[in-house]
Write a protein that holds these residues in place. Structure first.
Motif, PDB file in Angstrom:
ATOM      1  N   LEU A  93       0.809  -1.209   0.000  1.00  0.00           N
ATOM      2  CA  LEU A  93       0.000   0.000   0.000  1.00  0.00           C
ATOM      3  C   LEU A  93       0.847   1.267   0.000  1.00  0.00           C
ATOM      4  N   GLN A  94       2.160   1.094   0.150  1.00  0.00           N
ATOM      5  CA  GLN A  94       3.054   2.224   0.372  1.00  0.00           C
ATOM      6  C   GLN A  94       2.887   3.320  -0.675  1.00  0.00           C
ATOM      7  N   ASN A  95       2.893   2.948  -1.932  1.00  0.00           N
ATOM      8  CA  ASN A  95       2.900   3.948  -2.993  1.00  0.00           C
ATOM      9  C   ASN A  95       1.527   4.561  -3.252  1.00  0.00           C
ATOM     10  N   SER A  96       0.477   3.937  -2.748  1.00  0.00           N
ATOM     11  CA  SER A  96      -0.871   4.416  -3.058  1.00  0.00           C
ATOM     12  C   SER A  96      -1.434   5.357  -2.008  1.00  0.00           C
ATOM     13  N   ILE A  97      -0.714   5.564  -0.916  1.00  0.00           N
ATOM     14  CA  ILE A  97      -1.235   6.391   0.161  1.00  0.00           C
ATOM     15  C   ILE A  97      -0.555   7.757   0.150  1.00  0.00           C
ATOM     16  N   PRO A  98      -1.308   8.822  -0.056  1.00  0.00           N
ATOM     17  CA  PRO A  98      -0.711  10.158  -0.157  1.00  0.00           C
ATOM     18  C   PRO A  98      -0.182  10.655   1.176  1.00  0.00           C
ATOM     19  N   PRO A  99       0.752  11.613   1.143  1.00  0.00           N
ATOM     20  CA  PRO A  99       1.355  12.114   2.384  1.00  0.00           C
ATOM     21  C   PRO A  99       0.363  12.732   3.348  1.00  0.00           C
ATOM     22  N   SER A 100      -0.790  13.205   2.857  1.00  0.00           N
ATOM     23  CA  SER A 100      -1.755  13.877   3.722  1.00  0.00           C
ATOM     24  C   SER A 100      -2.577  12.908   4.559  1.00  0.00           C
ATOM     25  N   ARG A 101      -2.488  11.609   4.264  1.00  0.00           N
ATOM     26  CA  ARG A 101      -3.315  10.623   4.939  1.00  0.00           C
ATOM     27  C   ARG A 101      -3.046  10.612   6.436  1.00  0.00           C
ATOM     28  N   GLY A 102      -4.104  10.750   7.222  1.00  0.00           N
ATOM     29  CA  GLY A 102      -3.967  10.717   8.666  1.00  0.00           C
ATOM     30  C   GLY A 102      -3.702  12.067   9.296  1.00  0.00           C
ATOM     31  N   ALA A 103      -3.504  13.098   8.482  1.00  0.00           N
ATOM     32  CA  ALA A 103      -3.145  14.408   9.029  1.00  0.00           C
ATOM     33  C   ALA A 103      -4.282  15.037   9.813  1.00  0.00           C
ATOM     34  N   SER A 104      -5.522  14.672   9.496  1.00  0.00           N
ATOM     35  CA  SER A 104      -6.669  15.297  10.162  1.00  0.00           C
ATOM     36  C   SER A 104      -7.279  14.433  11.258  1.00  0.00           C
ATOM     37  N   LEU A 105      -6.837  13.190  11.396  1.00  0.00           N
ATOM     38  CA  LEU A 105      -7.456  12.262  12.336  1.00  0.00           C
ATOM     39  C   LEU A 105      -7.210  12.701  13.780  1.00  0.00           C
ATOM     40  N   GLU A 106      -8.313  12.857  14.536  1.00  0.00           N
ATOM     41  CA  GLU A 106      -8.235  13.341  15.907  1.00  0.00           C
ATOM     42  C   GLU A 106      -8.656  12.304  16.946  1.00  0.00           C
ATOM     43  N   ALA A 107      -9.592  11.445  16.601  1.00  0.00           N
ATOM     44  CA  ALA A 107     -10.124  10.472  17.558  1.00  0.00           C
ATOM     45  C   ALA A 107     -10.358   9.138  16.875  1.00  0.00           C
ATOM     46  N   VAL A 108      -9.958   8.059  17.563  1.00  0.00           N
ATOM     47  CA  VAL A 108     -10.078   6.719  17.003  1.00  0.00           C
ATOM     48  C   VAL A 108     -10.590   5.768  18.080  1.00  0.00           C
TER      49      VAL A 108
END
Length: 314
Positions: A93-108
């Motif tokens: 999945l490495q190449n398909s996930i953009p650098p912005s992924r996860g930048a907005s996640l606050e609660a899980v």
């Protein structure tokens, strides 16, 4: 699924689906989600797979809240899709996930999923993460401490109920049940954050009386004299929280250890001035600390201590 065109509109900001067992249904939902979605709750969905999680991550890069409570087939690979490339576990999945992924996640909320240490390591890299519910997850104390250190002052809510393996459940706990004094002497690390006088202050500044000063001070001195090698996993976790997470509001360590030293509890209470709820078992902290905590500001609910600590000075 005729309702989907009406429910999954471009203006949708929050979606909660529960109890869906069909992967086809969930995959159809994921294919219609819009980038504007901010809150997604897919609870107790046995049909939710990593493939669908990856699809959701690709379409909803502005997601702030992700709740997959009880979706037992979600694994590290599914959670990895919400991380930045440097922390992706699945190389495919490495190449398909953009650098912005996860930048907005606050609660899980990954409670009762199949996520393990690797998935927790992924989550710890999310730069805005402040709330993690992970009850019943199979993980190590090292991954939890990594999460604590990387979140640092951002961390506000942490639910660890049942995460850490119970310890001291054999000879030492049997001594405790039998009332032997040596069973009460759990150890704190040398040089713990509040120094040698870190025991409970029983002076007039406190609104409720503490336990007898001699017994508590003696216990704290004994705990202080030992080394960190004797600490249980939950004690290591509490000291790490005290050191790195001063803005913690909610903490649950129920079913995380059979014994927790008073020094570890006090470290959290004194460092985390915003703490409002602290859930722990009476059998873990011992009767002396339990009585003091109840007298101080809390109340007992079925053997678990839950306390509102507003305005209490430690």
């Amino acid at each position: 699924m005729d309702f989907l065109p009406y429910v999954l509109s471009p203006s949708l900001r929050e979606l909660h689906l529960s109890g869906i067992a069909s992967n086809d249904v969930l995959h159809s939902v994921s294919s219609r989600l819009m980038p504007e979605l901010e809150i997604l709750r897919l609870t107790e969905c046995s049909g939710l797979t990593d493939e669908t999680m990856i699809s959701i991550a690709g379409r909803c890069q502005g997601l702030r809240v992700l709740d997959v409570w009880g979706s037992v087939h979600v694994t590290d690979a599914g959670i990895s899709a919400f991380a930045t490339p440097d922390h992706v576990i699945n190389d495919d999945l490495q190449n398909s996930i953009p650098p912005s992924r996860g930048a907005s996640l606050e609660a899980v909320d990954i409670t009762y999923t199949a996520v393990t240490d690797r998935g927790i390591s992924v989550l710890s890299a999310c730069p805005r993460l402040h709330t993690v519910f992970m009850e019943g997850i199979s993980c190590s104390v090292d991954s939890i401490i990594e999460l604590i250190k990387k979140c640092g002052p951002r961390l506000r809510e942490l639910i660890l109920c049942g995460c850490l393996e119970r310890q001291n459940g054999t000879a030492e706990f049997e001594l405790l049940v039998a009332g032997e004094p040596e069973a009460e002497e759990r150890r704190a690390p040398a040089g713990w954050p509040f120094g040698r006088d870190g025991g409970i202050d029983t002076g007039a500044s406190h609104s409720a009386p503490g336990p007898p000063a001699e017994s508590m001070d003696t216990r704290m001195d004994q705990e202080q004299s030992s080394t960190s090698s004797s600490m249980s996993d939950v004690e290591r976790t509490l000291f790490s929280l005290a050191e790195h997470c001063p803005n913690l509001v909610q903490l649950d360590v129920v079913a995380c250890g059979d014994r927790i030293c008073g020094s570890a509890v006090l470290a959290v209470l004194r460092s985390c001035s915003s703490l409002r709820t602290f859930a722990v078992e009476e059998s873990a902290v011992g009767s002396t600390m339990w009585r003091w905590m109840k007298e101080k500001s809390g109340y007992e609910v079925e053997g678990v201590f839950v306390s509102p600590f507003w305005g209490v000075n430690f």
